[in-house]
Design an enzyme around this catalytic site. Structure first.
Site, mmCIF file in Angstrom:
data_model
loop_
_atom_site.group_PDB
_atom_site.id
_atom_site.type_symbol
_atom_site.label_atom_id
_atom_site.label_comp_id
_atom_site.label_asym_id
_atom_site.label_seq_id
_atom_site.Cartn_x
_atom_site.Cartn_y
_atom_site.Cartn_z
ATOM 1 N N LYS A 1 0.838 -1.205 0.000
ATOM 2 C CA LYS A 1 0.000 0.000 0.000
ATOM 3 C C LYS A 1 0.873 1.255 0.000
ATOM 4 O O LYS A 1 0.603 2.215 -0.723
ATOM 5 C CB LYS A 1 -0.957 -0.031 1.202
ATOM 6 C CG LYS A 1 -2.008 -1.134 1.048
ATOM 7 C CD LYS A 1 -2.795 -1.434 2.307
ATOM 8 C CE LYS A 1 -3.621 -2.710 2.082
ATOM 9 N NZ LYS A 1 -4.453 -3.076 3.245
ATOM 10 N N GLN B 1 -5.054 -1.660 9.344
ATOM 11 C CA GLN B 1 -4.808 -2.978 8.745
ATOM 12 C C GLN B 1 -5.431 -4.077 9.609
ATOM 13 O O GLN B 1 -5.190 -4.144 10.814
ATOM 14 C CB GLN B 1 -3.296 -3.210 8.591
ATOM 15 C CG GLN B 1 -2.924 -4.525 7.925
ATOM 16 C CD GLN B 1 -3.385 -4.610 6.481
ATOM 17 O OE1 GLN B 1 -3.267 -3.673 5.710
ATOM 18 N NE2 GLN B 1 -3.946 -5.761 6.111
ATOM 19 N N ASP C 1 -11.356 1.971 3.575
ATOM 20 C CA ASP C 1 -11.679 0.535 3.498
ATOM 21 C C ASP C 1 -13.184 0.307 3.360
ATOM 22 O O ASP C 1 -13.617 -0.810 3.062
ATOM 23 C CB ASP C 1 -11.160 -0.205 4.749
ATOM 24 C CG ASP C 1 -9.918 -1.054 4.466
ATOM 25 O OD1 ASP C 1 -9.626 -1.312 3.274
ATOM 26 O OD2 ASP C 1 -9.255 -1.469 5.439
HETATM 27 C C1 BQF Z 1 -1.762 -10.961 -5.772
HETATM 28 C C2 BQF Z 1 -5.892 -9.351 2.707
HETATM 29 C C3 BQF Z 1 -6.826 -11.248 3.834
HETATM 30 C C4 BQF Z 1 -6.812 -10.557 5.053
HETATM 31 C C5 BQF Z 1 -6.353 -9.270 5.107
HETATM 32 C C6 BQF Z 1 -1.711 -8.722 -4.673
HETATM 33 C C7 BQF Z 1 -2.463 -8.426 -2.398
HETATM 34 C C8 BQF Z 1 -2.686 -9.794 -2.316
HETATM 35 C C9 BQF Z 1 -2.456 -10.619 -3.402
HETATM 36 C C10 BQF Z 1 -2.719 -7.525 -1.254
HETATM 37 C C11 BQF Z 1 -5.361 -8.674 1.526
HETATM 38 C C12 BQF Z 1 -5.331 -9.357 0.200
HETATM 39 C C13 BQF Z 1 -4.837 -7.392 1.663
HETATM 40 C C14 BQF Z 1 -1.959 -10.090 -4.568
HETATM 41 C C15 BQF Z 1 -4.203 -6.655 0.522
HETATM 42 C C16 BQF Z 1 -5.041 -8.402 -0.930
HETATM 43 O O1 BQF Z 1 -0.931 -10.654 -6.644
HETATM 44 O O2 BQF Z 1 -2.487 -11.949 -5.889
HETATM 45 C C17 BQF Z 1 -1.957 -7.898 -3.586
HETATM 46 O O3 BQF Z 1 -1.841 -6.782 -0.900
HETATM 47 N N1 BQF Z 1 -3.948 -7.519 -0.591
HETATM 48 C C18 BQF Z 1 -4.891 -6.756 2.945
HETATM 49 O O4 BQF Z 1 -4.462 -5.620 3.107
HETATM 50 O O5 BQF Z 1 -5.422 -7.396 4.001
HETATM 51 C C19 BQF Z 1 -5.883 -8.671 3.938
HETATM 52 C C20 BQF Z 1 -6.371 -10.664 2.684
#
Ligand code: BQF
Length: 285
Positions: A54, A98, A121
């Site tokens: 991010k 987060q 969010d």
């Molecule tokens: C990719 C998230 C579960 C719980 C909290 C790119 C992300 C993930 C995968 C990413 C996620 C999932 C995020 C890929 C943010 C998605 O290339 O497949 C980017 O950074 N995510 C989060 O902030 O909190 C989570 C999943």
């Protein structure tokens, strides 16, 4: 593979390009760029990766960003105090706490303290209400990313039968609301659903958000269906897979998203879009 691959990385890049063009215009007009502040409590390795993605995305688009790294023992009261400070800071457009939070902190208590205008969010009850009412507001990033993938891949949602697997507040419920607003007929399936396989087999659009590797298999998918895989599952061999048997389903579906490189990158792109929107709204347009 017969299905058309929906390239989330490429679509996320075009959204980031669109956001960057808007930011460049704002800055050229003498305004400050959007700013996002991320709050991370604890040291969960996956959360650290997400927070870093991010921050990187902010830098690449010319946003300013702030980061508050708190000890995992931080009290609910101290976290609330920080959020109040960020709510009142005119230089902060977006506040992202987060998830998941440490177990002693009640997530709902924290999310309700964020100013809805800065809630990038889209988890504050006010924004949940706006989502359900289909009135303007900040939409949750992963669900919004799923809809953008379907639209930009050219999937016709009008009157389509959509089946959502999973009923979480973060993905299942909000993506169902967004699909309804796109004029789908929506069914949500979950762990207690009877005849789940038959319901999934009737779908033109499948959103899989359950957290079980290879849950959706080829025999459950109608030929030509669009399959969006929200799952992120780490196997014993460290490989990351989604909720969908990609090989098998790819031979039956009309459209399919990969994991990684499908919905994940869209989550970040939509966060950037929401931060731009929050900035514009706070500046009064
Ligand atoms: C990719 C998230 C579960 C719980 C909290 C790119 C992300 C993930 C995968 C990413 C996620 C999932 C995020 C890929 C943010 C998605 O290339 O497949 C980017 O950074 N995510 C989060 O902030 O909190 C989570 C999943």
């Amino acid at each position: 593979m017969k299905a058309k691959l929906i390239d989330g990385k490429a679509i996320a890049q075009s959204i980031r390009d669109e956001v960057k063009a808007a930011v460049d215009k704002m800055v050229a007009a003498g305004r400050r760029p959007p700013s996002l502040t991320v709050v991370l409590a604890g040291k969960d390795p996956a959360s650290q990766v997400y927070v870093n993605s991010k921050k990187k995305a902010c830098a690449a688009l010319g946003f300013t960003s702030g980061e508050h790294l708190l000890d995992e023992t931080v009290s609910e009261a101290a976290l609330v105090e920080l959020i109040n400070k960020l709510n009142h800071d005119p230089a902060v457009d977006g506040i992202l706490v987060q998830l998941p939070l440490p177990k002693h902190i009640r997530e709902q208590v924290i999310l309700e303290k964020i100013d809805p205008a800065k809630d990038v969010d889209g988890f504050h009850p006010v924004n949940v209400g706006r989502l359900v009412a289909n009135t303007p507001g900040l939409r949750p990033c992963t669900p919004a990313g799923c809809i953008e993938l379907l639209k930009r891949a050219g999937v016709d949602l009008n009157g389509a039968k959509a089946v959502v697997l999973g009923r979480s507040n973060i993905v299942g419920k909000p993506v169902a609301a967004l699909l309804l607003h796109e004029h789908c007929t929506v069914t949500i399936c979950h762990s207690r659903t009877k005849h789940l396989r038959d319901i999934v087999k009737s779908a033109d659009v499948i959103i899989a958000a359950i957290g079980k590797p290879n849950f959706v298999t080829a025999d459950m998918v109608k030929p030509g269906a669009a399959v969006i895989d929200v799952g992120i599952n780490r196997l014993a061999n460290k490989k990351i897979v989604g909720d969908v048997d990609f090989e098998g389903v790819g031979n039956v579906a009309g459209f399919i998203t990969p994991v990684p490189g499908g919905v994940g990158p869209m989550t970040i792109a939509m966060l950037m879009y929401n931060t731009l929107q929050a900035c514009r709204m706070r500046m009064g347009n």
